[in-house]
Write a protein that holds these residues in place. Structure first.
Motif, PDB file in Angstrom:
ATOM      1  N   ASN A  77       0.600  -1.126   0.036  1.00  0.00           N
ATOM      2  CA  ASN A  77      -0.117   0.061   0.271  1.00  0.00           C
ATOM      3  C   ASN A  77       0.957   1.186   0.383  1.00  0.00           C
ATOM      4  N   LEU A  78       2.039   0.875  -0.442  1.00  0.00           N
ATOM      5  CA  LEU A  78       3.183   2.517  -1.095  1.00  0.00           C
ATOM      6  C   LEU A  78       2.586   3.126  -2.015  1.00  0.00           C
ATOM      7  N   PRO A  79       2.781   4.602  -2.084  1.00  0.00           N
ATOM      8  CA  PRO A  79       2.395   5.278  -3.146  1.00  0.00           C
ATOM      9  C   PRO A  79       2.947   5.345  -4.527  1.00  0.00           C
ATOM     10  N   VAL A  80       2.240   5.100  -5.281  1.00  0.00           N
ATOM     11  CA  VAL A  80       2.563   4.554  -7.265  1.00  0.00           C
ATOM     12  C   VAL A  80       2.058   5.938  -7.877  1.00  0.00           C
ATOM     13  N   PRO A  81       2.925   6.175  -9.160  1.00  0.00           N
ATOM     14  CA  PRO A  81       2.083   6.828 -10.099  1.00  0.00           C
ATOM     15  C   PRO A  81       0.798   7.099 -10.469  1.00  0.00           C
ATOM     16  N   GLN A  82       0.040   8.177 -11.223  1.00  0.00           N
ATOM     17  CA  GLN A  82      -1.495   7.770 -11.431  1.00  0.00           C
ATOM     18  C   GLN A  82      -1.330   7.385 -13.081  1.00  0.00           C
ATOM     19  N   ILE A  83      -1.736   6.533 -13.454  1.00  0.00           N
ATOM     20  CA  ILE A  83      -1.985   6.425 -14.748  1.00  0.00           C
ATOM     21  C   ILE A  83      -3.151   7.631 -15.565  1.00  0.00           C
ATOM     22  N   VAL A  84      -2.990   7.753 -16.597  1.00  0.00           N
ATOM     23  CA  VAL A  84      -3.381   8.495 -17.825  1.00  0.00           C
ATOM     24  C   VAL A  84      -4.180   7.944 -18.756  1.00  0.00           C
ATOM     25  N   LEU A  85      -5.447   7.847 -19.217  1.00  0.00           N
ATOM     26  CA  LEU A  85      -5.680   6.851 -20.392  1.00  0.00           C
ATOM     27  C   LEU A  85      -6.319   8.436 -21.459  1.00  0.00           C
ATOM     28  N   ALA A  86      -6.369   8.317 -22.522  1.00  0.00           N
ATOM     29  CA  ALA A  86      -7.381   8.839 -22.765  1.00  0.00           C
ATOM     30  C   ALA A  86      -8.461   8.154 -24.096  1.00  0.00           C
ATOM     31  N   GLU A  87     -10.148   8.513 -23.784  1.00  0.00           N
ATOM     32  CA  GLU A  87     -10.848   7.006 -24.547  1.00  0.00           C
ATOM     33  C   GLU A  87     -10.626   8.012 -25.667  1.00  0.00           C
ATOM     34  N   LYS A  88     -10.901   6.354 -26.038  1.00  0.00           N
ATOM     35  CA  LYS A  88     -10.896   6.701 -27.668  1.00  0.00           C
ATOM     36  C   LYS A  88     -12.136   7.296 -28.320  1.00  0.00           C
ATOM     37  N   LYS A  89     -11.758   7.916 -29.679  1.00  0.00           N
ATOM     38  CA  LYS A  89     -12.804   8.844 -30.059  1.00  0.00           C
ATOM     39  C   LYS A  89     -13.887   7.378 -30.791  1.00  0.00           C
ATOM     40  N   ASP A  90     -14.954   8.085 -30.262  1.00  0.00           N
ATOM     41  CA  ASP A  90     -16.648   6.809 -30.781  1.00  0.00           C
ATOM     42  C   ASP A  90     -16.097   5.889 -30.707  1.00  0.00           C
ATOM     43  N   GLN A  91     -15.377   5.118 -29.001  1.00  0.00           N
ATOM     44  CA  GLN A  91     -15.430   3.919 -29.120  1.00  0.00           C
ATOM     45  C   GLN A  91     -15.636   4.054 -27.312  1.00  0.00           C
ATOM     46  N   ARG A  92     -17.018   4.721 -27.053  1.00  0.00           N
ATOM     47  CA  ARG A  92     -17.090   4.650 -25.304  1.00  0.00           C
ATOM     48  C   ARG A  92     -16.620   3.924 -24.932  1.00  0.00           C
ATOM     49  N   ARG A  94     -13.451   2.682 -24.017  1.00  0.00           N
ATOM     50  CA  ARG A  94     -12.066   1.813 -24.421  1.00  0.00           C
ATOM     51  C   ARG A  94     -11.294   3.123 -24.334  1.00  0.00           C
ATOM     52  N   TYR A  95      -9.747   2.526 -24.129  1.00  0.00           N
ATOM     53  CA  TYR A  95      -8.826   3.982 -23.521  1.00  0.00           C
ATOM     54  C   TYR A  95      -7.402   4.017 -24.471  1.00  0.00           C
ATOM     55  N   ILE A  96      -6.780   4.611 -25.033  1.00  0.00           N
ATOM     56  CA  ILE A  96      -5.529   4.707 -25.284  1.00  0.00           C
ATOM     57  C   ILE A  96      -4.266   4.839 -24.084  1.00  0.00           C
ATOM     58  N   VAL A  97      -3.481   4.474 -23.576  1.00  0.00           N
ATOM     59  CA  VAL A  97      -2.628   4.517 -23.160  1.00  0.00           C
ATOM     60  C   VAL A  97      -1.978   5.781 -22.885  1.00  0.00           C
ATOM     61  N   LEU A  98      -1.617   7.014 -22.231  1.00  0.00           N
ATOM     62  CA  LEU A  98      -0.808   8.130 -22.481  1.00  0.00           C
ATOM     63  C   LEU A  98       0.217   8.018 -21.671  1.00  0.00           C
ATOM     64  N   ASP A  99      -0.126   7.374 -20.167  1.00  0.00           N
ATOM     65  CA  ASP A  99       1.123   7.345 -19.024  1.00  0.00           C
ATOM     66  C   ASP A  99       0.886   5.774 -18.210  1.00  0.00           C
ATOM     67  N   GLY A 100       1.889   5.096 -18.195  1.00  0.00           N
ATOM     68  CA  GLY A 100       1.572   4.268 -16.877  1.00  0.00           C
ATOM     69  C   GLY A 100       2.028   3.083 -17.689  1.00  0.00           C
ATOM     70  N   LYS A 101       1.848   2.774 -18.883  1.00  0.00           N
ATOM     71  CA  LYS A 101       1.895   1.407 -20.024  1.00  0.00           C
ATOM     72  C   LYS A 101       2.547   0.188 -18.819  1.00  0.00           C
ATOM     73  N   GLN A 102       3.817   0.531 -18.731  1.00  0.00           N
ATOM     74  CA  GLN A 102       4.997   0.050 -18.370  1.00  0.00           C
ATOM     75  C   GLN A 102       4.257  -0.964 -16.945  1.00  0.00           C
ATOM     76  N   ARG A 103       3.205   0.162 -15.929  1.00  0.00           N
ATOM     77  CA  ARG A 103       2.942   0.123 -15.115  1.00  0.00           C
ATOM     78  C   ARG A 103       1.666  -0.810 -15.141  1.00  0.00           C
ATOM     79  N   LEU A 104       1.143  -0.666 -16.174  1.00  0.00           N
ATOM     80  CA  LEU A 104      -0.141  -1.873 -16.835  1.00  0.00           C
ATOM     81  C   LEU A 104       0.902  -3.518 -17.589  1.00  0.00           C
TER      82      LEU A 104
END
Length: 391
Positions: A77-92, A94-104
Protein backbone atom coordinates in the motif's frame (compact mmCIF):
# COMPACT_ATOMS: atom_id res chain seq x y z
CA UNK A 1 16.26 -4.49 -20.55
CA UNK A 2 19.53 -2.71 -21.02
CA UNK A 3 19.54 0.39 -23.17
CA UNK A 4 22.56 -0.04 -25.43
CA UNK A 5 22.33 3.21 -27.30
CA UNK A 6 22.29 6.90 -26.57
CA UNK A 7 20.09 9.05 -28.78
CA UNK A 8 20.88 12.67 -29.54
CA UNK A 9 17.55 14.12 -28.42
CA UNK A 10 17.94 17.82 -29.25
CA UNK A 11 17.25 17.21 -32.91
CA UNK A 12 13.58 16.50 -32.25
CA UNK A 13 12.93 20.13 -31.41
CA UNK A 14 9.31 20.15 -32.52
CA UNK A 15 8.69 17.05 -30.41
CA UNK A 16 10.03 18.72 -27.27
CA UNK A 17 7.70 21.70 -27.23
CA UNK A 18 3.93 21.93 -27.24
CA UNK A 19 2.53 22.24 -30.77
CA UNK A 20 0.46 25.33 -31.55
CA UNK A 21 -3.15 24.89 -30.55
CA UNK A 22 -6.26 27.08 -30.36
CA UNK A 23 -6.58 27.81 -26.64
CA UNK A 24 -10.36 27.61 -26.85
CA UNK A 25 -10.05 23.92 -27.71
CA UNK A 26 -8.52 23.10 -24.33
CA UNK A 27 -11.79 23.82 -22.58
CA UNK A 28 -13.50 21.11 -24.62
CA UNK A 29 -11.56 18.28 -23.01
CA UNK A 30 -13.09 16.63 -19.96
CA UNK A 31 -10.77 15.13 -17.34
CA UNK A 32 -12.24 12.58 -14.99
CA UNK A 33 -10.23 11.23 -12.06
CA UNK A 34 -11.13 8.14 -10.09
CA UNK A 35 -9.47 5.43 -8.04
CA UNK A 36 -9.55 2.11 -9.89
CA UNK A 37 -8.59 -0.98 -7.97
CA UNK A 38 -5.89 -3.19 -9.41
CA UNK A 39 -8.58 -5.84 -9.86
CA UNK A 40 -10.66 -3.41 -11.93
CA UNK A 41 -7.67 -2.40 -14.04
CA UNK A 42 -6.77 -6.03 -14.73
CA UNK A 43 -10.38 -6.69 -15.74
CA UNK A 44 -10.31 -3.71 -18.13
CA UNK A 45 -7.05 -4.98 -19.61
CA UNK A 46 -8.43 -8.51 -20.05
CA UNK A 47 -11.48 -7.14 -21.83
CA UNK A 48 -9.14 -5.10 -24.05
CA UNK A 49 -10.81 -1.85 -23.06
CA UNK A 50 -7.35 -0.46 -22.34
CA UNK A 51 -5.19 -0.63 -25.48
CA UNK A 52 -2.34 -3.03 -24.68
CA UNK A 53 -2.20 -5.15 -27.81
CA UNK A 54 0.63 -7.66 -28.38
CA UNK A 55 2.70 -5.09 -30.27
CA UNK A 56 2.63 -2.73 -27.30
CA UNK A 57 3.41 -5.59 -24.94
CA UNK A 58 6.47 -6.48 -27.00
CA UNK A 59 8.02 -3.10 -26.12
CA UNK A 60 8.95 -4.12 -22.60
CA UNK A 61 11.27 -1.58 -20.94
CA UNK A 62 11.31 -2.68 -17.28
CA UNK A 63 13.50 -5.35 -15.73
CA UNK A 64 11.86 -8.09 -13.66
CA UNK A 65 13.25 -6.50 -10.52
CA UNK A 66 11.62 -3.18 -11.32
CA UNK A 67 8.32 -4.94 -12.06
CA UNK A 68 8.61 -6.86 -8.79
CA UNK A 69 9.24 -3.71 -6.77
CA UNK A 70 6.14 -2.16 -8.33
CA UNK A 71 4.07 -5.20 -7.31
CA UNK A 72 5.62 -5.03 -3.84
CA UNK A 73 4.59 -1.37 -3.54
CA UNK A 74 0.99 -2.32 -4.30
CA UNK A 75 0.98 -5.12 -1.73
CA UNK A 76 2.46 -2.78 0.89
CA UNK A 77 0.00 0.00 0.00
CA UNK A 78 2.82 2.40 -0.90
CA UNK A 79 2.15 5.35 -3.23
CA UNK A 80 2.57 4.76 -6.98
CA UNK A 81 2.17 7.23 -9.88
CA UNK A 82 -1.20 7.77 -11.51
CA UNK A 83 -2.26 6.25 -14.82
CA UNK A 84 -3.49 8.56 -17.58
CA UNK A 85 -5.82 7.32 -20.30
CA UNK A 86 -7.57 8.97 -23.23
CA UNK A 87 -10.94 7.64 -24.33
CA UNK A 88 -10.90 6.62 -27.98
CA UNK A 89 -12.89 8.69 -30.43
CA UNK A 90 -16.28 7.08 -31.12
CA UNK A 91 -15.42 4.12 -28.87
CA UNK A 92 -16.92 4.86 -25.51
CA UNK A 93 -15.28 2.98 -22.64
CA UNK A 94 -12.12 2.10 -24.60
CA UNK A 95 -8.84 3.84 -23.88
CA UNK A 96 -5.39 4.78 -25.18
CA UNK A 97 -2.56 4.76 -22.62
CA UNK A 98 -0.83 8.15 -22.30
CA UNK A 99 1.10 7.38 -19.12
CA UNK A 100 1.54 4.12 -17.23
CA UNK A 101 2.17 1.60 -19.99
CA UNK A 102 4.97 -0.23 -18.16
CA UNK A 103 2.95 -0.39 -14.94
CA UNK A 104 -0.04 -1.83 -16.79
CA UNK A 105 2.18 -4.30 -18.60
CA UNK A 106 3.67 -5.39 -15.25
CA UNK A 107 0.16 -6.11 -13.94
CA UNK A 108 -0.66 -8.18 -17.01
CA UNK A 109 2.56 -10.14 -16.81
CA UNK A 110 2.46 -10.79 -13.07
CA UNK A 111 -1.09 -12.15 -13.29
CA UNK A 112 -0.17 -14.34 -16.27
CA UNK A 113 -2.39 -12.55 -18.78
CA UNK A 114 0.24 -11.17 -21.14
CA UNK A 115 1.71 -12.46 -24.40
CA UNK A 116 5.36 -11.81 -23.66
CA UNK A 117 8.43 -13.74 -22.44
CA UNK A 118 8.03 -12.11 -19.01
CA UNK A 119 4.52 -13.44 -18.61
CA UNK A 120 3.80 -15.10 -15.25
CA UNK A 121 7.08 -13.91 -13.73
CA UNK A 122 8.09 -14.70 -10.17
CA UNK A 123 8.89 -11.82 -7.82
CA UNK A 124 12.57 -10.99 -7.42
CA UNK A 125 14.77 -8.30 -5.88
CA UNK A 126 12.18 -7.46 -3.22
CA UNK A 127 13.39 -5.09 -0.52
CA UNK A 128 10.72 -5.54 2.17
CA UNK A 129 8.40 -8.48 1.44
CA UNK A 130 11.25 -10.91 1.00
CA UNK A 131 8.99 -13.77 2.04
CA UNK A 132 7.35 -13.40 -1.39
CA UNK A 133 10.62 -13.89 -3.30
CA UNK A 134 10.15 -16.21 -6.30
CA UNK A 135 6.41 -16.27 -5.66
CA UNK A 136 4.13 -16.02 -8.68
CA UNK A 137 0.60 -14.68 -8.77
CA UNK A 138 -0.75 -18.24 -8.72
CA UNK A 139 0.94 -18.76 -5.34
CA UNK A 140 -0.88 -15.76 -3.88
CA UNK A 141 -4.15 -16.90 -5.42
CA UNK A 142 -3.99 -20.50 -4.20
CA UNK A 143 -2.14 -20.33 -0.88
CA UNK A 144 -4.53 -19.46 2.02
CA UNK A 145 -1.60 -18.13 4.03
CA UNK A 146 -1.05 -15.44 1.39
CA UNK A 147 -4.66 -14.31 1.13
CA UNK A 148 -3.90 -10.98 2.85
CA UNK A 149 -1.17 -10.21 0.32
CA UNK A 150 -3.50 -11.17 -2.54
CA UNK A 151 -6.28 -8.93 -1.23
CA UNK A 152 -3.89 -6.05 -0.64
CA UNK A 153 -2.71 -6.40 -4.22
CA UNK A 154 -6.13 -6.66 -5.90
CA UNK A 155 -7.81 -4.02 -3.73
CA UNK A 156 -5.06 -1.41 -4.06
CA UNK A 157 -6.50 1.73 -5.68
CA UNK A 158 -4.51 3.54 -8.36
CA UNK A 159 -5.49 7.08 -9.28
CA UNK A 160 -6.66 6.89 -12.90
CA UNK A 161 -7.18 10.01 -14.99
CA UNK A 162 -9.37 9.61 -18.08
CA UNK A 163 -9.40 12.33 -20.76
CA UNK A 164 -12.62 12.47 -22.74
CA UNK A 165 -13.77 14.68 -25.61
CA UNK A 166 -10.21 15.67 -26.48
CA UNK A 167 -10.23 18.13 -29.41
CA UNK A 168 -7.40 16.88 -31.64
CA UNK A 169 -4.17 14.90 -31.81
CA UNK A 170 -2.03 17.94 -30.96
CA UNK A 171 -3.86 18.19 -27.65
CA UNK A 172 -2.98 14.59 -26.74
CA UNK A 173 0.58 15.15 -27.90
CA UNK A 174 0.85 18.13 -25.56
CA UNK A 175 -0.45 16.02 -22.66
CA UNK A 176 1.95 13.24 -23.60
CA UNK A 177 4.94 15.60 -23.53
CA UNK A 178 3.95 17.14 -20.20
CA UNK A 179 3.68 13.67 -18.67
CA UNK A 180 7.12 12.69 -19.94
CA UNK A 181 9.40 15.52 -18.84
CA UNK A 182 11.54 13.38 -16.53
CA UNK A 183 14.96 11.87 -17.13
CA UNK A 184 13.59 9.20 -19.48
CA UNK A 185 11.83 10.87 -22.39
CA UNK A 186 9.49 8.52 -24.20
CA UNK A 187 9.26 8.48 -27.96
CA UNK A 188 6.19 10.11 -29.55
CA UNK A 189 6.09 7.05 -31.82
CA UNK A 190 4.36 5.15 -28.99
CA UNK A 191 1.54 7.68 -29.05
CA UNK A 192 1.49 7.70 -32.86
CA UNK A 193 1.02 3.93 -32.99
CA UNK A 194 -1.95 4.21 -30.65
CA UNK A 195 -3.58 7.21 -32.33
CA UNK A 196 -3.23 5.90 -35.87
CA UNK A 197 -3.82 2.14 -35.82
CA UNK A 198 -3.96 0.29 -39.11
CA UNK A 199 -2.18 -2.06 -41.49
CA UNK A 200 0.68 0.35 -42.17
CA UNK A 201 1.30 0.98 -38.46
CA UNK A 202 1.31 -2.77 -37.85
CA UNK A 203 3.60 -3.36 -40.82
CA UNK A 204 6.39 -1.02 -39.70
CA UNK A 205 6.12 -2.27 -36.12
CA UNK A 206 6.46 -5.89 -37.25
CA UNK A 207 9.33 -5.02 -39.57
CA UNK A 208 11.24 -3.15 -36.87
CA UNK A 209 10.75 -6.06 -34.46
CA UNK A 210 12.27 -8.65 -36.80
CA UNK A 211 14.92 -6.62 -38.67
CA UNK A 212 18.38 -7.84 -37.67
CA UNK A 213 19.97 -4.94 -39.56
CA UNK A 214 17.97 -2.36 -37.64
CA UNK A 215 18.84 -4.06 -34.36
CA UNK A 216 22.52 -4.02 -35.33
CA UNK A 217 22.28 -0.33 -36.18
CA UNK A 218 20.82 0.50 -32.77
CA UNK A 219 22.82 -2.01 -30.75
CA UNK A 220 19.65 -3.81 -29.62
CA UNK A 221 18.92 -7.49 -29.19
CA UNK A 222 15.18 -6.91 -28.82
CA UNK A 223 12.69 -4.41 -30.27
CA UNK A 224 13.41 -0.96 -28.88
CA UNK A 225 11.34 -0.42 -25.73
CA UNK A 226 10.45 3.15 -26.73
CA UNK A 227 9.67 2.40 -30.38
CA UNK A 228 12.56 4.51 -31.62
CA UNK A 229 13.29 1.80 -34.19
CA UNK A 230 9.75 2.22 -35.56
CA UNK A 231 10.23 5.99 -35.66
CA UNK A 232 13.40 5.61 -37.72
CA UNK A 233 11.64 3.55 -40.40
CA UNK A 234 8.65 5.90 -40.25
CA UNK A 235 10.89 8.89 -40.94
CA UNK A 236 12.59 7.08 -43.81
CA UNK A 237 9.36 6.07 -45.54
CA UNK A 238 7.78 9.49 -45.04
CA UNK A 239 10.79 11.25 -46.58
CA UNK A 240 11.04 8.79 -49.47
CA UNK A 241 7.37 9.07 -50.36
CA UNK A 242 6.32 12.57 -49.29
CA UNK A 243 9.39 14.78 -48.95
CA UNK A 244 7.83 17.26 -51.43
CA UNK A 245 5.01 17.91 -48.96
CA UNK A 246 7.23 18.27 -45.86
CA UNK A 247 6.25 21.46 -44.01
CA UNK A 248 8.96 21.68 -41.37
CA UNK A 249 7.26 20.07 -38.34
CA UNK A 250 8.41 16.49 -37.96
CA UNK A 251 5.78 15.30 -35.49
CA UNK A 252 2.86 16.55 -37.56
CA UNK A 253 4.45 15.32 -40.79
CA UNK A 254 4.89 11.78 -39.46
CA UNK A 255 1.36 11.80 -38.05
CA UNK A 256 -0.06 12.86 -41.40
CA UNK A 257 1.96 10.31 -43.35
CA UNK A 258 1.00 7.53 -40.96
CA UNK A 259 -2.70 8.37 -41.25
CA UNK A 260 -2.47 8.59 -45.04
CA UNK A 261 -0.58 5.32 -45.43
CA UNK A 262 -2.97 3.44 -43.16
CA UNK A 263 -5.90 4.77 -45.19
CA UNK A 264 -4.33 3.92 -48.57
CA UNK A 265 -2.66 0.67 -47.52
CA UNK A 266 -3.98 -1.63 -50.29
CA UNK A 267 -2.76 0.76 -52.99
CA UNK A 268 0.58 1.63 -51.36
CA UNK A 269 1.64 -1.75 -49.92
CA UNK A 270 3.77 -2.83 -52.91
CA UNK A 271 5.66 0.46 -52.87
CA UNK A 272 6.22 0.16 -49.12
CA UNK A 273 7.59 -3.37 -49.63
CA UNK A 274 10.02 -2.01 -52.22
CA UNK A 275 11.13 0.86 -49.99
CA UNK A 276 11.58 -1.45 -46.98
CA UNK A 277 13.80 -3.70 -49.08
CA UNK A 278 15.91 -0.68 -50.07
CA UNK A 279 16.02 0.45 -46.45
CA UNK A 280 17.21 -2.98 -45.29
CA UNK A 281 19.89 -3.15 -47.99
CA UNK A 282 20.94 0.41 -47.19
CA UNK A 283 21.38 -0.25 -43.46
CA UNK A 284 23.29 -3.48 -44.15
CA UNK A 285 25.72 -1.63 -46.39
CA UNK A 286 26.23 1.19 -43.87
CA UNK A 287 26.92 -1.36 -41.13
CA UNK A 288 29.40 -3.19 -43.39
CA UNK A 289 31.28 -0.03 -44.36
CA UNK A 290 31.24 1.99 -41.13
CA UNK A 291 30.47 -0.52 -38.38
CA UNK A 292 27.25 0.04 -36.43
CA UNK A 293 28.89 2.03 -33.53
CA UNK A 294 30.00 4.75 -35.98
CA UNK A 295 26.88 5.29 -38.08
CA UNK A 296 25.12 8.63 -37.63
CA UNK A 297 27.47 9.78 -34.90
CA UNK A 298 29.60 12.87 -34.82
CA UNK A 299 33.31 12.27 -34.42
CA UNK A 300 33.28 13.29 -30.75
CA UNK A 301 30.05 11.55 -29.73
CA UNK A 302 28.59 8.06 -29.32
CA UNK A 303 25.03 9.37 -29.48
CA UNK A 304 22.95 8.23 -32.45
CA UNK A 305 21.71 11.31 -34.32
CA UNK A 306 18.52 10.69 -36.29
CA UNK A 307 18.99 13.82 -38.40
CA UNK A 308 22.36 12.50 -39.64
CA UNK A 309 20.85 9.08 -40.27
CA UNK A 310 17.97 10.60 -42.26
CA UNK A 311 20.51 12.05 -44.69
CA UNK A 312 22.63 8.89 -44.87
CA UNK A 313 19.76 6.48 -45.54
CA UNK A 314 17.97 8.86 -47.94
CA UNK A 315 20.73 8.25 -50.50
CA UNK A 316 21.99 4.82 -49.45
CA UNK A 317 18.52 3.38 -50.05
CA UNK A 318 18.82 4.18 -53.77
CA UNK A 319 20.22 1.24 -55.73
CA UNK A 320 22.69 2.99 -58.06
CA UNK A 321 24.14 5.10 -55.26
CA UNK A 322 24.35 2.05 -52.99
CA UNK A 323 26.27 0.08 -55.62
CA UNK A 324 28.74 2.94 -56.10
CA UNK A 325 29.24 3.07 -52.33
CA UNK A 326 29.81 -0.69 -52.22
CA UNK A 327 32.57 -0.39 -54.83
CA UNK A 328 34.25 2.61 -53.17
CA UNK A 329 34.05 2.18 -49.38
CA UNK A 330 37.32 4.03 -48.75
CA UNK A 331 36.17 7.09 -50.70
CA UNK A 332 32.80 6.99 -48.93
CA UNK A 333 34.39 6.88 -45.47
CA UNK A 334 36.64 9.79 -46.36
CA UNK A 335 33.62 11.74 -47.62
CA UNK A 336 31.80 11.08 -44.36
CA UNK A 337 34.80 12.19 -42.28
CA UNK A 338 34.82 15.43 -44.24
CA UNK A 339 31.07 16.12 -44.00
CA UNK A 340 30.99 15.38 -40.28
CA UNK A 341 33.59 18.12 -39.81
CA UNK A 342 31.75 20.63 -42.01
CA UNK A 343 30.34 23.47 -39.91
CA UNK A 344 27.28 23.92 -42.13
CA UNK A 345 26.41 20.24 -41.93
CA UNK A 346 26.96 20.10 -38.17
CA UNK A 347 24.71 23.09 -37.66
CA UNK A 348 21.99 21.38 -39.71
CA UNK A 349 21.99 18.30 -37.47
CA UNK A 350 22.32 19.98 -34.08
CA UNK A 351 19.55 22.60 -33.85
CA UNK A 352 16.21 23.29 -35.53
CA UNK A 353 16.77 20.07 -37.43
CA UNK A 354 13.11 19.61 -38.30
CA UNK A 355 12.96 23.04 -39.95
CA UNK A 356 12.93 23.11 -43.74
CA UNK A 357 16.22 25.07 -44.12
CA UNK A 358 18.30 22.59 -42.13
CA UNK A 359 16.48 19.51 -43.43
CA UNK A 360 17.25 20.66 -46.96
CA UNK A 361 20.80 21.74 -46.10
CA UNK A 362 21.94 18.34 -44.78
CA UNK A 363 20.41 16.51 -47.75
CA UNK A 364 22.05 18.94 -50.16
CA UNK A 365 25.48 18.87 -48.53
CA UNK A 366 25.65 15.07 -48.19
CA UNK A 367 24.27 14.57 -51.70
CA UNK A 368 26.95 16.87 -53.16
CA UNK A 369 29.63 15.14 -51.13
CA UNK A 370 28.58 11.70 -52.42
CA UNK A 371 28.42 12.97 -55.99
CA UNK A 372 31.93 14.42 -55.86
CA UNK A 373 33.53 11.54 -53.95
CA UNK A 374 32.04 8.68 -55.97
CA UNK A 375 31.94 10.56 -59.30
CA UNK A 376 28.33 9.62 -60.00
CA UNK A 377 25.23 11.62 -60.78
CA UNK A 378 23.01 12.08 -57.74
CA UNK A 379 19.48 13.47 -57.80
CA UNK A 380 19.76 16.07 -55.03
CA UNK A 381 16.62 17.83 -53.71
CA UNK A 382 16.26 21.54 -54.37
CA UNK A 383 14.63 24.35 -52.40
CA UNK A 384 11.69 25.99 -54.19
CA UNK A 385 9.56 28.61 -52.45
CA UNK A 386 10.77 27.34 -49.06
CA UNK A 387 9.68 23.80 -49.90
CA UNK A 388 11.93 20.83 -50.61
CA UNK A 389 11.46 19.61 -54.18
CA UNK A 390 12.63 16.19 -55.38
CA UNK A 391 11.70 16.57 -59.05
Amino acid sequence: MKENLDFFELEDEDDSIAPPCDLSLYSQAVLHSSDWTVGTIIDQLERKNIEMNPRFQRRDAWSRTRKSLFIESLILNLPVPQIVLAEKKDQRGRYIVLDGKQRLLSLLQFTGKSETPNNNFGLSGLEIKKDLSRKKYKSLDENPELIDDLNSFLNYTIRTVVIKNWPNYDFLHTVFLRLNTGSVKLSPQELRQALFPGEYSNYIDDYAAKSSSLKALLGNKEPDARMRDVEIISRFLSFQLYLDSYHGRMKSFLDECCEKLNKNWPEIKDEIDKQISNFEDGISLLVDIFGSPSIARKSDSRSFNRAIFDALIYYTAKFQIREAMRKNPVKLKKAYEEIISDDQFLNSVESDTAGIPNTFKRLQLWGNKIQDALEIEVLIPTLVDNRIATR
